[in-house]
Scaffold this motif. Structure first.
Motif, mmCIF file in Angstrom:
data_model
loop_
_atom_site.group_PDB
_atom_site.id
_atom_site.type_symbol
_atom_site.label_atom_id
_atom_site.label_comp_id
_atom_site.label_asym_id
_atom_site.label_seq_id
_atom_site.Cartn_x
_atom_site.Cartn_y
_atom_site.Cartn_z
ATOM 1 N N ALA A 17 3.663 -4.201 6.358
ATOM 2 C CA ALA A 17 2.250 -4.130 5.880
ATOM 3 C C ALA A 17 1.665 -2.947 6.176
ATOM 4 O O ALA A 17 0.662 -2.532 5.227
ATOM 5 N N SER A 19 2.562 -0.008 5.480
ATOM 6 C CA SER A 19 2.858 1.117 4.431
ATOM 7 C C SER A 19 2.404 0.434 3.135
ATOM 8 O O SER A 19 2.605 0.936 2.202
ATOM 9 N N GLU A 20 1.674 -0.766 3.040
ATOM 10 C CA GLU A 20 1.286 -1.283 1.855
ATOM 11 C C GLU A 20 -0.115 -0.674 1.554
ATOM 12 O O GLU A 20 -0.853 -0.397 2.353
ATOM 13 N N ALA A 24 -3.481 -5.219 0.031
ATOM 14 C CA ALA A 24 -2.138 -5.751 -0.708
ATOM 15 C C ALA A 24 -1.461 -7.087 -0.170
ATOM 16 O O ALA A 24 -1.343 -8.194 -1.145
ATOM 17 N N VAL A 26 1.099 -8.140 1.056
ATOM 18 C CA VAL A 26 2.479 -8.748 0.102
ATOM 19 C C VAL A 26 3.226 -9.501 1.426
ATOM 20 O O VAL A 26 3.623 -10.493 1.379
ATOM 21 N N TYR A 131 -1.618 -7.477 -8.365
ATOM 22 C CA TYR A 131 -1.065 -6.574 -7.409
ATOM 23 C C TYR A 131 -2.137 -5.409 -7.205
ATOM 24 O O TYR A 131 -3.296 -5.257 -7.803
ATOM 25 N N ARG A 134 -1.622 1.757 -5.499
ATOM 26 C CA ARG A 134 -1.663 2.655 -4.343
ATOM 27 C C ARG A 134 -3.027 3.061 -3.985
ATOM 28 O O ARG A 134 -3.343 3.635 -2.976
#
Ligand SMILES: CC(C)(COP(=O)(O)OP(=O)(O)OC[C@H]1O[C@@H](n2cnc3c(N)ncnc32)[C@H](O)[C@@H]1OP(=O)(O)O)[C@@H](O)C(=O)NCCC(=O)NCCS
Length: 154
Positions: A17, A19-20, A24, A26, A131, A134
């Motif tokens: 997480a 590096s999300e 996000a 995810v 989603y 960046r």
């Protein structure tokens, strides 16, 4: 460098997480679904660092979803290791087939799956999903997926 693939722990999910993009969530969502017993959340670690992940959804034909490898680590076999681990897990569930969907605009991923023995089923599906990009902006996208299947060796 040694790549290990295993079920993700909460600690792995937190590290993925990091590096999300902000918001996000995810990996957190995959972890929640794994804890609910709905999926298997696989993580690939190189020297202990999580560099990729994938989700296996059990069923008559288990489905591999959300395959992802960190950009800087691509092209070194980590994706193939995750796919191999998902296939072993599917076989351990008693499945003889594994299925996945690949975007019509993602020919490189499709090439990888083909190289590993997956073939198009002829089925296509359209998915609309949300989603976070960046920059942390929430967006909606619609993707057409080509379905591919592989028969597992007994
Ligand atoms: C597709 C993906 C998981 C492959 O992981 P990987 O660790 O690079 O895969 P491997 O090293 O095992 O295999 C490399 C092959 O993957 C494919 N590939 C797809 N996108 C790639 C990329 N950006 N960089 C390198 N290889 C890529 C190619 O077929 C490549 O083979 P080649 O080197 O002969 O061109 C990874 O590129 C990724 O996370 N892409 C973005 C998310 C995505 O598209 N996921 C798949 C959804 S169906």
């Amino acid at each position: 460098m040694t790549v290990e693939v295993r079920r993700a722990t909460a600690a792995d999910a937190w590290r993925l997480a990091a590096s999300e993009p902000p918001g996000a969530a995810v990996a957190a969502s995959h972890l929640r679904r794994q804890e609910a017993g709905e999926v298997l959340f696989l993580v690939a670690l190189e020297d202990g660092e999580p560099l990729g992940s994938g989700v296996l959804v059990p069923g008559d034909v288990p489905e591999l979803r959300h395959l992802f490898v960190a950009e800087a680590a691509r092209g070194r076999g980590i994706g193939a290791s995750l796919i191999g681990a998902a296939e072993r897990e599917a076989a351990a569930m008693g499945a003889t087939l594994v299925e996945l969907g690949v975007g019509v605009d993602n020919p490189r991923a499709a090439a990888l799956y083909r190289r590993l023995g997956y073939a198009e089923t002829g089925e296509r599906s359209k998915t609309t999903y949300e989603y976070v990009d960046r920059d942390g902006v929430r967006r909606t996208a619609t993707e057409t997926d080509v379905h591919m299947r592989k028969r597992l060796r007994g």
